[in-house]
Design a protein around this motif. Structure first.
Motif, PDB file in Angstrom:
ATOM      1  N   ILE A 195      27.694  70.239  15.301  1.00  0.00           N
ATOM      2  CA  ILE A 195      28.882  69.384  15.212  1.00  0.00           C
ATOM      3  C   ILE A 195      28.454  68.073  14.560  1.00  0.00           C
ATOM      4  CG2 ILE A 195      30.766  68.283  16.473  1.00  0.00           C
ATOM      5  CD1 ILE A 195      30.815  71.330  16.645  1.00  0.00           C
ATOM      6  N   LEU A 196      28.684  67.959  13.240  1.00  0.00           N
ATOM      7  CA  LEU A 196      28.368  66.722  12.515  1.00  0.00           C
ATOM      8  C   LEU A 196      29.560  65.792  12.679  1.00  0.00           C
ATOM      9  CD1 LEU A 196      26.478  68.937  11.213  1.00  0.00           C
ATOM     10  CD2 LEU A 196      26.517  67.520   9.151  1.00  0.00           C
ATOM     11  N   ASP A 197      29.426  64.826  13.579  1.00  0.00           N
ATOM     12  CA  ASP A 197      30.594  64.038  13.964  1.00  0.00           C
ATOM     13  C   ASP A 197      30.130  62.763  14.650  1.00  0.00           C
ATOM     14  OD1 ASP A 197      33.395  63.478  15.088  1.00  0.00           O
ATOM     15  OD2 ASP A 197      33.712  65.450  14.201  1.00  0.00           O
ATOM     16  N   SER A 198      30.914  62.272  15.598  1.00  0.00           N
ATOM     17  CA  SER A 198      30.608  61.013  16.282  1.00  0.00           C
ATOM     18  C   SER A 198      29.721  61.201  17.498  1.00  0.00           C
ATOM     19  CB  SER A 198      31.911  60.324  16.708  1.00  0.00           C
ATOM     20  OG  SER A 198      32.625  61.119  17.640  1.00  0.00           O
ATOM     21  N   GLY A 199      29.166  62.410  17.670  1.00  0.00           N
ATOM     22  CA  GLY A 199      28.349  62.721  18.831  1.00  0.00           C
ATOM     23  C   GLY A 199      29.116  63.588  19.809  1.00  0.00           C
ATOM     24  N   ILE A 200      28.452  63.994  20.889  1.00  0.00           N
ATOM     25  CA  ILE A 200      29.070  64.794  21.945  1.00  0.00           C
ATOM     26  C   ILE A 200      28.654  64.210  23.288  1.00  0.00           C
ATOM     27  CG2 ILE A 200      29.304  67.075  23.010  1.00  0.00           C
ATOM     28  CD1 ILE A 200      28.502  68.341  20.377  1.00  0.00           C
ATOM     29  N   ASP A 201      29.593  64.130  24.213  1.00  0.00           N
ATOM     30  CA  ASP A 201      29.281  63.708  25.579  1.00  0.00           C
ATOM     31  C   ASP A 201      28.573  64.867  26.281  1.00  0.00           C
ATOM     32  OD1 ASP A 201      29.154  62.880  28.194  1.00  0.00           O
ATOM     33  OD2 ASP A 201      31.324  62.844  28.525  1.00  0.00           O
ATOM     34  N   SER A 202      27.269  64.725  26.473  1.00  0.00           N
ATOM     35  CA  SER A 202      26.469  65.823  27.033  1.00  0.00           C
ATOM     36  C   SER A 202      26.684  66.028  28.522  1.00  0.00           C
ATOM     37  CB  SER A 202      24.983  65.579  26.770  1.00  0.00           C
ATOM     38  OG  SER A 202      24.533  64.400  27.417  1.00  0.00           O
ATOM     39  N   SER A 203      27.441  65.134  29.166  1.00  0.00           N
ATOM     40  CA  SER A 203      27.689  65.284  30.602  1.00  0.00           C
ATOM     41  C   SER A 203      29.049  65.915  30.896  1.00  0.00           C
ATOM     42  CB  SER A 203      27.616  63.923  31.296  1.00  0.00           C
ATOM     43  OG  SER A 203      28.675  63.068  30.871  1.00  0.00           O
ATOM     44  N   HIS A 204      29.856  66.168  29.867  1.00  0.00           N
ATOM     45  CA  HIS A 204      31.191  66.715  30.107  1.00  0.00           C
ATOM     46  C   HIS A 204      31.067  68.086  30.772  1.00  0.00           C
ATOM     47  CE1 HIS A 204      35.296  68.034  29.640  1.00  0.00           C
ATOM     48  NE2 HIS A 204      35.630  66.824  29.200  1.00  0.00           N
ATOM     49  N   PRO A 205      31.786  68.325  31.874  1.00  0.00           N
ATOM     50  CA  PRO A 205      31.634  69.597  32.604  1.00  0.00           C
ATOM     51  C   PRO A 205      32.005  70.827  31.796  1.00  0.00           C
ATOM     52  CG  PRO A 205      33.496  68.323  33.452  1.00  0.00           C
ATOM     53  CD  PRO A 205      32.724  67.412  32.560  1.00  0.00           C
ATOM     54  N   ASP A 206      32.821  70.684  30.779  1.00  0.00           N
ATOM     55  CA  ASP A 206      33.186  71.833  29.953  1.00  0.00           C
ATOM     56  C   ASP A 206      32.243  72.039  28.775  1.00  0.00           C
ATOM     57  OD1 ASP A 206      35.160  73.548  30.788  1.00  0.00           O
ATOM     58  OD2 ASP A 206      36.827  72.368  30.006  1.00  0.00           O
ATOM     59  N   LEU A 207      31.271  71.124  28.597  1.00  0.00           N
ATOM     60  CA  LEU A 207      30.385  71.211  27.442  1.00  0.00           C
ATOM     61  C   LEU A 207      28.902  71.216  27.803  1.00  0.00           C
ATOM     62  CD1 LEU A 207      32.182  68.638  25.078  1.00  0.00           C
ATOM     63  CD2 LEU A 207      32.283  71.134  24.915  1.00  0.00           C
TER      64      LEU A 207
END
Length: 492
Positions: A166-178
């Motif tokens: 995912i080339l983007d603004s980043g990902i929240d690595s703590s999100h329960p769905d991710l």
């Protein structure tokens, strides 16, 4: 998947503006240089040429080297000299130099979520690899039903061997769905002038856009919130844009090379590279930057990374000449005529799967860019004005994950692209032998052909504000390319 890698109708003119007053593409303005803090440049090294000549030229003209990419013959440099590019272009061992940006002290460009659904802390996660239970917010995911993803998930939720970048603004690595689907070892922050930073804190999401895109691809089917198109594939957070909302060329270059060198199978870019909506080869700065980005995309696709990109939300026919009055995105805009030499990056580069957007009624999203030969596939990206679904929220936008364990709605080709990416991931999960062009052909074969509207004109609202002309008749190619992706066919 860990395997061996081989080598429109023009925009509407503002009232009272005459065509004679608009500069031609041949007179495309150069990027303003921020000499106070030092501007950034992409320096092209000729094929098979040594780097030392270009590096000496950079130093000789009071520049500094920020990042080297020997894989593609590109150096990212910085200098405070306004004549840096002009002088370095004249030196031996240099094939081109282009300023990549100017000042960035403006409002964020990446859209913020229109509304947020409260987080669902009371839900207990199920086994994210095997659960087929309905997600609590699934009733509002009209987009998944539109492409058969809800049914596809009952058959195949995707392989853990497939890695989507995912080339983007980043990902929240703590999100329960991710959180269980993020491959931290393959994640990186490229947003700091294109210099890779692997620390987890660096590739977190500052904006929410990347987390939303990630959820569309692969939110886990775990009984918590929503489910993605391919809820069991792995995700790499490749951060190319920060809190200010801009995605500069050096960051995108870093992102594509990182994806190629770290096992990414499909790279999703729900973005356009700043600060020009259209990069014109008639300008030496823009031409050099275009070539640098082209080299990075070519490097990735040669290593079997399938590149997917949104086409943008300007209601432009990218197959025809355009009047661009929106660039640069991070400074005072200019109005200019553009021609076929002017490209939206990265969507218009060779090998990239360009994605347009439809709403819940399978009609073009009112602001979606389009164009014969440039829209390869289409996906559900939402339409809050003219295509309202019969869902509990009656929200025509796309519901997905947001930082902080939250969920919210966004719309646009940014949301359409990850649906296409998710379907490609399902195809690859079902048949690991599909890669490169074969993977794109498989998605094309399963797509639903959407014809052009009657008479070829799409005028949602009837005011002319979003009027667009579709070329291709029954094929709908001008708006939808090969058609609307189908997740259920991908798993069958």
């Amino acid at each position: 998947m860990r395997r061996a890698k081989g080598l429109a109708v023009a925009g509407t003119l503002a009232a009272g503006l005459s065509l004679a007053a608009i500069p031609s593409a041949d007179a495309a303005p150069s990027l303003p240089i921020d000499t106070t803090g030092g501007a950034h440049f992409a320096v092209l090294v000729p094929k098979a040429a040594p780097f030392d000549l270009a590096e000496m030229a950079i130093i000789a003209h009071e520049g500094s080297i920020v990042q080297r990419w020997p894989q593609i013959g590109v150096i990212i440099a910085r200098s405070k000299r306004a004549d840096f590019a002009t002088n370095v272009r004249k030196e031996n061992g240099v094939a081109g130099v282009g300023a990549t940006r100017n000042k960035t002290e403006l409002a964020p460009r990446i859209q913020a979520p229109a509304s947020i659904v409260p987080r669902l802390d009371e839900h207990t996660p199920g086994d994210q690899r095997t659960s087929t239970a309905a997600e609590p917010l699934a009733a509002n995911q009209w987009n998944m039903k539109l492409i058969g993803a809800d049914q596809a998930n009952e058959v195949n939720q995707g392989s853990r061997e497939v890695l989507v970048g995912i080339l983007d603004s980043g990902i929240d690595s703590s999100h329960p769905d991710l959180k269980d689907n993020i491959d931290k070892a393959a994640s990186v922050n490229c947003a700091n002038a294109g210099v890779p930073d692997r620390t987890e804190a660096a590739w977190q999401d500052d904006v929410g856009h990347g987390t939303h895109v990630a959820g569309i691809v692969a939110a886990a089917k775990n009984g918590i919130g929503v489910a993605g198109v391919a809820p069991n594939v792995r995700l790499a957070s490749i951060k190319v844009g920060g809190r200010e909302g801009f995605i500069y060329p050096e960051s995108a270059i870093c992102g594509y090379i990182w994806a190629a060198d770290h096992g990414v199978d499909i790279a999703n870019t729900s973005l356009a590279i700043d600060p020009w909506y259209l990069w014109c080869n008639s300008d030496p700065d823009q031409a050099a930057v275009t070539e640098a980005v082209r080299r990075s995309v070519r490097y990735a696709t040669a290593r079997l990374v399938t590149a997917v990109s949104s086409l943008g939300n300007n209601n432009w026919d990218l197959a025809h000449d355009i009047v661009d009055s929106k660039s640069p995105t991070n400074g005072p805009t200019v109005t200019r005529n553009t021609d076929a030499s002017c490209l939206t990056l990265p969507a218009e580069l060779p090998g990239v799967v360009g994605v347009s957007s439809v709403g819940a009624a399978k009609s073009r999203y009112y602001a979606s860019n389009y164009g014969t030969g440039l829209a390869y596939l289409t996906g559900p990206g939402g339409d809050r004005r003219f295509q309202i679904p019969a869902t509990p929220d009656a929200n025509g936008q796309v519901l997905s994950t947001l930082p902080g364990g939250q969920y919210g709605y966004l719309q646009g080709t940014s949301m359409a692209a990850p649906h296409v990416t998710g379907v490609l991931a399902l195809h690859l999960s079902r048949d690991p032998a599909l890669f490169g062009d074969a993977l794109k052909v498989a998605a094309e074969a399963g797509a639903e052909v959407l014809p052009c509207p009657a008479g070829g004109v799409h005028d949602p609202g009837g005011t002319g504000q979003f009027r667009a002309v579709c070329e291709g008749g029954a094929t709908g190619a001008g708006f939808y390319g090969k058609g609307l992706v189908n997740a259920l066919k991908a798993v069958r």
